[in-house]
Write a protein that holds these residues in place. Structure first.
Motif, mmCIF file in Angstrom:
data_model
loop_
_atom_site.group_PDB
_atom_site.id
_atom_site.type_symbol
_atom_site.label_atom_id
_atom_site.label_comp_id
_atom_site.label_asym_id
_atom_site.label_seq_id
_atom_site.Cartn_x
_atom_site.Cartn_y
_atom_site.Cartn_z
ATOM 1 N N GLU A 143 0.993 -1.022 -0.006
ATOM 2 C CA GLU A 143 0.078 0.125 -0.151
ATOM 3 C C GLU A 143 0.831 1.300 -0.108
ATOM 4 O O GLU A 143 1.876 1.037 0.504
ATOM 5 C CB GLU A 143 -0.921 -0.063 1.160
ATOM 6 C CG GLU A 143 -1.876 -1.129 1.263
ATOM 7 C CD GLU A 143 -2.837 -1.063 2.636
ATOM 8 O OE1 GLU A 143 -2.745 -0.048 3.220
ATOM 9 O OE2 GLU A 143 -3.586 -2.004 2.502
ATOM 10 N N ASP A 144 0.342 2.345 -0.584
ATOM 11 C CA ASP A 144 1.122 3.529 -0.684
ATOM 12 C C ASP A 144 0.091 4.802 -1.024
ATOM 13 O O ASP A 144 -0.052 5.166 -1.778
ATOM 14 C CB ASP A 144 2.151 3.624 -1.914
ATOM 15 C CG ASP A 144 3.277 4.680 -1.700
ATOM 16 O OD1 ASP A 144 2.739 5.691 -1.283
ATOM 17 O OD2 ASP A 144 4.417 4.647 -2.087
ATOM 18 N N LEU A 147 1.525 7.989 -2.685
ATOM 19 C CA LEU A 147 1.376 7.814 -4.151
ATOM 20 C C LEU A 147 0.068 7.991 -4.674
ATOM 21 O O LEU A 147 -0.277 8.634 -5.587
ATOM 22 C CB LEU A 147 2.122 6.718 -4.658
ATOM 23 C CG LEU A 147 1.938 6.148 -6.204
ATOM 24 C CD1 LEU A 147 2.623 7.344 -6.974
ATOM 25 C CD2 LEU A 147 2.697 4.894 -6.260
ATOM 26 N N LYS A 148 -0.883 7.345 -4.075
ATOM 27 C CA LYS A 148 -2.256 7.314 -4.345
ATOM 28 C C LYS A 148 -2.830 8.619 -4.348
ATOM 29 O O LYS A 148 -3.510 9.152 -5.429
ATOM 30 C CB LYS A 148 -3.095 6.333 -3.377
ATOM 31 C CG LYS A 148 -4.797 6.345 -3.600
ATOM 32 C CD LYS A 148 -5.347 5.663 -2.244
ATOM 33 C CE LYS A 148 -6.814 6.105 -2.389
ATOM 34 N NZ LYS A 148 -7.579 5.201 -1.441
ATOM 35 N N ASP A 149 -2.576 9.199 -3.223
ATOM 36 C CA ASP A 149 -3.081 10.786 -3.197
ATOM 37 C C ASP A 149 -2.588 11.768 -4.162
ATOM 38 O O ASP A 149 -3.152 12.553 -4.927
ATOM 39 C CB ASP A 149 -2.686 11.433 -1.967
ATOM 40 C CG ASP A 149 -3.345 10.869 -0.846
ATOM 41 O OD1 ASP A 149 -4.438 10.068 -0.967
ATOM 42 O OD2 ASP A 149 -2.906 11.024 0.312
ATOM 43 N N LYS A 170 2.631 -5.545 -7.501
ATOM 44 C CA LYS A 170 1.732 -5.806 -6.508
ATOM 45 C C LYS A 170 1.382 -4.056 -6.358
ATOM 46 O O LYS A 170 0.191 -3.911 -5.964
ATOM 47 C CB LYS A 170 2.404 -6.228 -5.285
ATOM 48 C CG LYS A 170 2.453 -7.781 -5.498
ATOM 49 C CD LYS A 170 3.174 -8.330 -4.071
ATOM 50 C CE LYS A 170 4.588 -8.129 -3.844
ATOM 51 N NZ LYS A 170 5.082 -8.648 -2.469
ATOM 52 N N LEU A 171 2.273 -3.087 -6.444
ATOM 53 C CA LEU A 171 1.956 -1.754 -6.404
ATOM 54 C C LEU A 171 0.877 -1.482 -7.439
ATOM 55 O O LEU A 171 -0.129 -0.634 -7.151
ATOM 56 C CB LEU A 171 3.372 -1.171 -6.587
ATOM 57 C CG LEU A 171 2.907 0.470 -6.487
ATOM 58 C CD1 LEU A 171 2.304 0.830 -5.185
ATOM 59 C CD2 LEU A 171 4.207 1.051 -6.971
ATOM 60 N N GLY A 172 1.354 -1.863 -8.737
ATOM 61 C CA GLY A 172 0.204 -1.802 -9.761
ATOM 62 C C GLY A 172 -1.244 -2.275 -9.376
ATOM 63 O O GLY A 172 -2.329 -1.502 -9.596
ATOM 64 N N TYR A 173 -1.319 -3.382 -8.790
ATOM 65 C CA TYR A 173 -2.410 -3.981 -8.534
ATOM 66 C C TYR A 173 -3.324 -2.854 -7.485
ATOM 67 O O TYR A 173 -4.309 -2.757 -7.357
ATOM 68 C CB TYR A 173 -2.422 -5.267 -8.203
ATOM 69 C CG TYR A 173 -3.719 -5.943 -7.677
ATOM 70 C CD1 TYR A 173 -4.695 -6.020 -8.607
ATOM 71 C CD2 TYR A 173 -3.804 -6.524 -6.667
ATOM 72 C CE1 TYR A 173 -6.010 -6.866 -8.614
ATOM 73 C CE2 TYR A 173 -4.879 -7.314 -6.428
ATOM 74 C CZ TYR A 173 -6.100 -7.249 -7.119
ATOM 75 O OH TYR A 173 -7.366 -7.884 -7.112
#
Length: 247
Positions: A143-144, A147-149, A170-173
């Motif tokens: 989870e990040d 980056l999401k924000d 996993k980050l892309g998913y």
């Protein structure tokens, strides 16, 4: 009726069409991955990685070893579309070249600078806010929120992830599940590093004959020989499970 250009291997639906067709599909949005042989060999031991690959929207058959073992087991020749070939095609695409259309996740500040120079020479001028240096993610689910924000605020059409295989998927998913719009999320890993010279330079002929792994091992044997030796487990997985998921 034309046969659909997909082949299921180890429970994963690999795209087997042309590189141009793969780019057309990628531009529709979703998660695009190009799993390596060593990472595919870890499928039974990495459930989060396996879920990310199996639920991706487009999976390219990048691994020459996977292609070879599948031919030994099934006597079926499958086309290979490497991540390197895909990236070269991508960065010359008109839609991709549009201003503010792309966002790049980079492995380090140093590689960010080198990648920005290489991309600028190809008509892609990135500002600092168009790049994000990823932290070192812990093993397991990724989870990040930071980056999401950033992505929810910028809303780029293309998100290109250039970090280690096994992690980037996993980050892309995670991003595909968490973002409230549908960008194209492309996990190209080390492909750009081959082009900038940060890793072993892989000319088109070497990529065509599946020799990228060898050039990497020659340049950094202590790093890559153990990695590619691990891929041998893929042989047993394909021999046993063929099109079925190993776990």
């Amino acid at each position: 009726m034309k046969e659909k250009p997909f082949r299921t291997i180890l429970g994963i639906s690999f795209f087997t069409g042309t590189i141009d067709e793969s780019l057309d599909l990628a531009k529709k949005g979703g998660l695009v991955v190009m799993p390596s042989g060593p990472n595919l060999a870890d499928l039974p031991f990495e459930p989060e990685y396996q879920e990310a690959i199996m639920k991706s929207d487009l999976v390219l058959l990048d691994s020459g070893f996977l292609k070879f073992v599948w031919w030994l087991r099934m006597r079926e020749r499958l086309p290979r579309n490497s991540g390197l070939k895909f990236l070269v095609k991508l960065v010359s695409d008109v839609e991709f070249l549009k201003n503010q259309a792309t966002f790049w996740v980079m492995p380090s500040e140093e590689e960010t600078l080198l990648n920005k120079v290489w991309l600028k020479n190809r008509g892609i001028a990135l500002e600092d806010e168009d790049c994000y240096v990823s932290p070192i993610y812990t093993k397991g689910q990724i989870e990040d929120q930071t980056l999401k924000d950033i992505l929810l605020n910028k809303r780029p059409r293309f998100i290109v992830i250039n970090i280690a295989g096994g992690v980037q998927e996993k980050l892309g998913y995670y991003l595909r599940c968490e973002l409230d719009y549908k960008p194209t999320i492309i996990c190209t890993g080390a492909a750009i590093a081959f082009l900038t010279g940060q890793q072993a330079v892989i000319p088109p002929w070497a990529d065509r004959y599946y020799l990228g792994w060898l050039l990497r091992c020659i340049k950094a044997p202590s790093r890559y020989i153990p990695r590619y030796w691990r891929a041998r487990r893929l042989f047993n997985l394909i021999w046993r499970y063929r099109d079925e998921s190993p776990g």
